[in-house]
Design a protein around this motif. Structure first.
Motif, mmCIF file in Angstrom:
data_model
loop_
_atom_site.group_PDB
_atom_site.id
_atom_site.type_symbol
_atom_site.label_atom_id
_atom_site.label_comp_id
_atom_site.label_asym_id
_atom_site.label_seq_id
_atom_site.Cartn_x
_atom_site.Cartn_y
_atom_site.Cartn_z
ATOM 1 N N HIS A 204 38.052 38.573 7.956
ATOM 2 C CA HIS A 204 37.344 38.098 9.149
ATOM 3 C C HIS A 204 37.724 36.664 9.511
ATOM 4 O O HIS A 204 37.705 36.295 10.692
ATOM 5 C CB HIS A 204 35.835 38.187 8.941
ATOM 6 N N TYR B 200 44.836 35.899 20.638
ATOM 7 C CA TYR B 200 45.330 37.206 20.213
ATOM 8 C C TYR B 200 44.215 38.249 20.245
ATOM 9 O O TYR B 200 43.024 37.925 20.109
ATOM 10 C CB TYR B 200 45.859 37.138 18.774
ATOM 11 N N VAL B 201 44.606 39.496 20.385
ATOM 12 C CA VAL B 201 43.711 40.620 20.151
ATOM 13 C C VAL B 201 44.140 41.304 18.861
ATOM 14 O O VAL B 201 45.327 41.291 18.507
ATOM 15 C CB VAL B 201 43.716 41.631 21.316
ATOM 16 N N ARG B 202 43.183 41.890 18.153
ATOM 17 C CA ARG B 202 43.482 42.531 16.877
ATOM 18 C C ARG B 202 44.000 43.947 17.120
ATOM 19 O O ARG B 202 43.437 44.714 17.891
ATOM 20 C CB ARG B 202 42.240 42.598 16.007
ATOM 21 N N ASP C 114 50.600 39.569 23.007
ATOM 22 C CA ASP C 114 49.438 38.779 22.599
ATOM 23 C C ASP C 114 48.538 39.538 21.624
ATOM 24 O O ASP C 114 47.319 39.353 21.607
ATOM 25 C CB ASP C 114 48.624 38.339 23.817
ATOM 26 N N ALA C 115 49.140 40.380 20.787
ATOM 27 C CA ALA C 115 48.395 41.116 19.765
ATOM 28 C C ALA C 115 48.836 40.656 18.381
ATOM 29 O O ALA C 115 50.012 40.378 18.148
ATOM 30 C CB ALA C 115 48.605 42.617 19.909
ATOM 31 N N LEU D 297 41.048 36.740 11.246
ATOM 32 C CA LEU D 297 40.827 37.434 12.519
ATOM 33 C C LEU D 297 40.195 36.492 13.539
ATOM 34 O O LEU D 297 40.634 36.415 14.693
ATOM 35 C CB LEU D 297 39.936 38.657 12.299
ATOM 36 N N ARG D 298 39.167 35.765 13.123
ATOM 37 C CA ARG D 298 38.525 34.809 14.038
ATOM 38 C C ARG D 298 39.522 33.734 14.484
ATOM 39 O O ARG D 298 39.516 33.302 15.633
ATOM 40 C CB ARG D 298 37.327 34.158 13.347
ATOM 41 N N GLU E 75 41.953 35.265 17.023
ATOM 42 C CA GLU E 75 41.239 35.561 18.274
ATOM 43 C C GLU E 75 41.007 34.287 19.090
ATOM 44 O O GLU E 75 41.126 34.298 20.323
ATOM 45 C CB GLU E 75 39.915 36.248 17.978
ATOM 46 N N GLN E 76 40.684 33.202 18.398
ATOM 47 C CA GLN E 76 40.464 31.945 19.118
ATOM 48 C C GLN E 76 41.749 31.381 19.704
ATOM 49 O O GLN E 76 41.708 30.563 20.623
ATOM 50 C CB GLN E 76 39.817 30.918 18.180
#
Length: 246
Positions: A17, A28-30, A56-57, A20-21, A24-25
């Protein structure tokens, strides 16, 4: 301008996580490096495969064995540093304890993935009367899990094209800004490292039980630490975690 292509390898129960956070900030998208992509990376040329990746992933894996990628992809990566790779890991003692509580359904989500391994060890660990009893069983019987997890991707720990991040540093208020700054430089992006670091930790995550960096120290007994380190101390040494057994 699109973000650089990115693959994140985060070991099982290593606090995915947090990374991932972070990504994302950064915009990016997961996405998951799923079976169709695994087939494609073996079948397609490197340019064909990379063209399949969503812009952007950030594509997430739990391990990256060298033999999981064909030679032509590795040759392209070594020559062009594309995609970028981030490798996140965590103290093996914390990882094993986190797996125990995950399979005993002690975390907030109360569920786990239904692989045969998880199903059988959920039965085994849930049958133990206490967390400490379950941890003792795990120390004795889950060595394959730890070895495969920490050694399967260990080449990434020292590879010059890989950014390594630890759960402990990302959770540490004294170190996380520096870690985020390293990630920004690695990805060639601008950003407010301090603001990003302040928003990494999310205690509402469904897989959380404790979610702390050093909580394992309050659970392992001295005898359990001795047994763990006699069996898996080499993993602590490789990943540069101090031994604590007396």
């Amino acid at each position: 301008m699109p973000l650089p292509r990115l693959v994140v390898v985060s070991l099982h129960k290593a606090g995915t996580h947090l990374i991932l956070r972070l990504v994302e900030q950064l915009g990016y998208v997961r996405r998951y490096f799923d079976d169709p992509l695994r087939d494609a990376v073996r079948r397609d040329t490197a340019p064909q495969f990379l063209a399949r990746l969503e812009p952007d992933a950030a594509y997430f894996l739990h391990e990256a064995r060298i033999d999981g990628f064909p030679r032509q992809f590795l040759d392209h990566w070594r020559a062009h540093n594309d995609p970028l790779f981030i490798y996140q890991y965590r103290d093996p003692r914390a990882v094993l304890l986190s797996q125990v509580n995950y399979l005993r359904r002690s975390h907030q989500g109360r569920e786990f993935s239904n692989t045969p391994y998880h199903l059988m060890f959920s039965d085994v660990l849930s049958a133990q009367p206490t967390e400490g009893d379950a941890l003792s069983v795990a120390i004795d019987t889950m060595g394959d899990y730890l070895e495969q997890s920490f050694l399967g991707s260990v080449w990434m720990l020292h590879h010059p094209h890989v950014l390594t991040l630890s759960y402990e540093r990302l959770r540490d208020d004294a170190e996380n800004v520096a870690e985020v700054s390293r990630a920004l430089r690695f990805l060639g992006l601008d950003g407010d490292a301090r603001a990003i670091a302040a928003n990494l930790y999310d205690p509402s995550q469904r897989t959380f039980h404790r979610g702390t960096a050093g909580g394992w120290k309050d659970v392992y007994t001295a005898e359990q630490l001795r047994r763990f380190e006699s069996r898996y101390g080499h993993l602590l040494d490789i990943y540069r975690y101090a031994r604590h057994a007396l």
